[in-house]
Structure formats: structure tokens, C-alpha cells
Motif scaffolding. Structure first.
Motif, PDB file in Angstrom:
ATOM      1  N   SER A 164       0.674  -1.205  -0.205  1.00 50.51           N
ATOM      2  CA  SER A 164       0.497   0.032   0.010  1.00 50.51           C
ATOM      3  C   SER A 164       1.106   0.783  -0.403  1.00 50.51           C
ATOM      4  N   VAL A 206       1.405   2.945  -2.655  1.00 52.27           N
ATOM      5  CA  VAL A 206       0.445   4.114  -3.856  1.00 52.27           C
ATOM      6  C   VAL A 206       1.945   5.460  -3.355  1.00 52.27           C
ATOM      7  N   ARG A 218      -1.471   3.933  -7.621  1.00 57.80           N
ATOM      8  CA  ARG A 218      -2.918   3.188  -6.306  1.00 57.80           C
ATOM      9  C   ARG A 218      -3.943   2.833  -7.717  1.00 57.80           C
ATOM     10  N   THR A 271      -2.344  -0.733  -8.370  1.00 59.36           N
ATOM     11  CA  THR A 271      -2.247  -1.547  -6.823  1.00 59.36           C
ATOM     12  C   THR A 271      -3.935  -1.627  -6.027  1.00 59.36           C
ATOM     13  N   ASN A 303     -10.413   7.389  -4.057  1.00 60.77           N
ATOM     14  CA  ASN A 303      -9.284   8.093  -4.578  1.00 60.77           C
ATOM     15  C   ASN A 303      -9.423   8.477  -6.321  1.00 60.77           C
TER      16      ASN A 303
END
Length: 249
Positions: free
Chosen positions: A136, A139, A189, A192, A226
Motif C-alpha cells: 500500500s 501509492v 493508485r 495497486t 481515489n
């Protein structure tokens, strides 16, 4: 690293980012951003965190590729320290926003930070799912360009169609940053988060129910946020410029 050392690292990280935030206030600030001094300090601190953790996550996977093979139980001193230090940053940023920004402007990020702090704290304390937390942090590679874009806007360095035009060179700087931001947004983003969601679904039987619920709720919330953010960036940096260009012709 035992639990006590982990808590000390998290607390030390939070204090370090607070000191950095304070130190930024003593550095020269572009004149257009002086009316938003808190925001300039906050984003500058966030840029430092993104640069360190984004590069750190890549370095972890490069030096210790075995982590990618087992995201649940694989844990090294470097990866664990990076997740713990990042937890400290998010605690600092949560408090910084809560104390300095109206709730109606910051509630989304406060909610986001609450989810991240919960998930990262679990990984750091249990030494499980550290690899997943490390994924994570990739990102943050996009966050480098996202925060740079925000700083350019605060300093008045907008694109050619904006109300503030300082010079063609600065306009080019904003344009390049904008495209890099959108490109890395899709890769670091979009891709992932999709990969993390798929991994969570494929390994759900290996996790306690509360961990699965926490991960699913967190990924769902962050994915929605996002998607909204990407649309806002696309509309502000691409669609508006395209529309204005068409009207000029």
C-alpha cells in the motif's frame, strides 16, 4: 523488534514529523502561499513522507523480494520499521488537520487516516500483514507528484489557462507535474489498489474475520475516495483546458 520498541518508533516518528512541520515554517515561503501558511507546511511535510516511504517501499521489495511471496507473515526489520514510521506520520497528520482545519474540509482525510492508522498499527504491532501494508505504501510514489502539484498551485505556479501566469517556464513545470501525477495515479493508485483487492479476496480464508472485514472496508473506502480524486484532477487539469481550447477555436 518488540512491541515496546515498535510503539517508541511510532511515537518518535510522529514527533519527528511534527518537528519537521515546525521547521518548514521557518524556511522561505513563496509570497502567494503566505496566506495559507499552515497548508504549505502540511503539504511540504506530506511530500517528505511520500518521498521517503515511496522510495523505501521500492527498496524493501528490491532488497527483500521474498516479502512479495508472503504478504502475511514475511517481515524484516526494514519493512517493519517503514510501516511503523509511516504510522507515526499518519498520526501526526491526523492531529495536524484536526487541530488546524475545519471538520467540513478535512473529514474525508481524517476518515482515510483513521483507516490507515488502524490497519498499519495492526501490522506493526502483530508483525503480520507487514508485506501487505508495504504494498500500500507504493501509492506514495504517486503522492509525491500529487503534493508537488498542490505546492505549485499554492505558490501561484499554475498552468497557462489559470488566473495566475508567472512565466512559460513555470507553466511548463505545472503541466509536466500534472501529467506525471495522472500517469502515476493510474499505475500506483489504480493498479495497486485493484491488485490489493484481488489479493485480499484470494487469501480471505487465511485471515481472521475481523482482519478481513477491516481490510475490505478500508480498501473499499480508499478506492472510492481515489476514484473521486482522480475525476477531480482530470476535470481540473485536462477537461477544463480542453474545453477552453475548443472554445478559443
Amino acid at each position: 523488534m518488540d512491541l515496546r520498541s515498535t510503539l517508541l518508533l511510532i511515537g518518535g516518528s510522529a514527533c519527528s514529523f511534527k518537528l519537521l512541520n515546525t521547521a518548514v515554517g521557518f524556511l522561505p515561503t513563496p509570497e502567494p502561499s503566505r496566506t495559507k501558511a499552515w497548508k504549505w507546511r502540511n503539504i511540504s511535510t506530506s511530500l517528505t513522507h511520500s518521498s521517503l516511504t515511496g522510495a523505501g517501499a521500492v527498496l524493501c521489495f528490491y532488497l527483500q523480494p521474498h516479502i512479495a511471496e508472503d504478504l502475511i507473515s514475511s517481515c524484516s526489520l526494514l519493512s517493519h520499521s517503514l510501516v511503523a514510521a509511516s504510522t507515526g506520520y499518519f498520526i501526526h497528520d491526523f492531529l495536524d488537520m484536526a487541530l488546524n482545519q475545519p471538520l467540513k474540509k478535512s473529514w474525508e482525510l481524517l476518515l482515510h487516516h483513521s483507516v490507515v492508522i488502524s490497519c498499519f498499527s495492526l501490522a506493526a504491532a502483530s508483525r503480520l500483514y507487514v508485506g501487505f501494508a508495504l504494498v500500500s505504501l507504493l501509492v506514495e510514489i504517486n503522492s509525491v507528484f500529487l503534493h508537488t502539484r498542490q505546492l505549485l498551485l499554492l505558490s501561484g505556479r499554475r498552468n497557462r489557462s489559470g488566473p495566475e501566469i508567472l512565466s512559460p517556464r513555470l507553466s511548463l513545470a505545472f503541466s509536466i507535474t500534472s501529467w506525471l501525477n495522472l500517469g502515476t495515479f493510474l499505475v500506483f493508485r489504480g493498479f495497486t489498489l485493484c491488485w490489493m483487492s484481488r489479493w485480499l479476496a484470494c487469501h480471505s480464508e487465511h485471515m481472521p474475520r475481523y482482519v478481513l472485514m477491516m481490510g475490505t472496508a478500508g480498501l473499499t473506502l480508499i478506492s472510492i475516495m481515489n476514484a473521486v480524486l482522480f475525476y477531480k484532477l482530470l476535470r481540473a487539469d485536462i477537461l477544463k483546458n480542453t474545453s477552453k481550447s475548443s472554445n478559443n477555436h
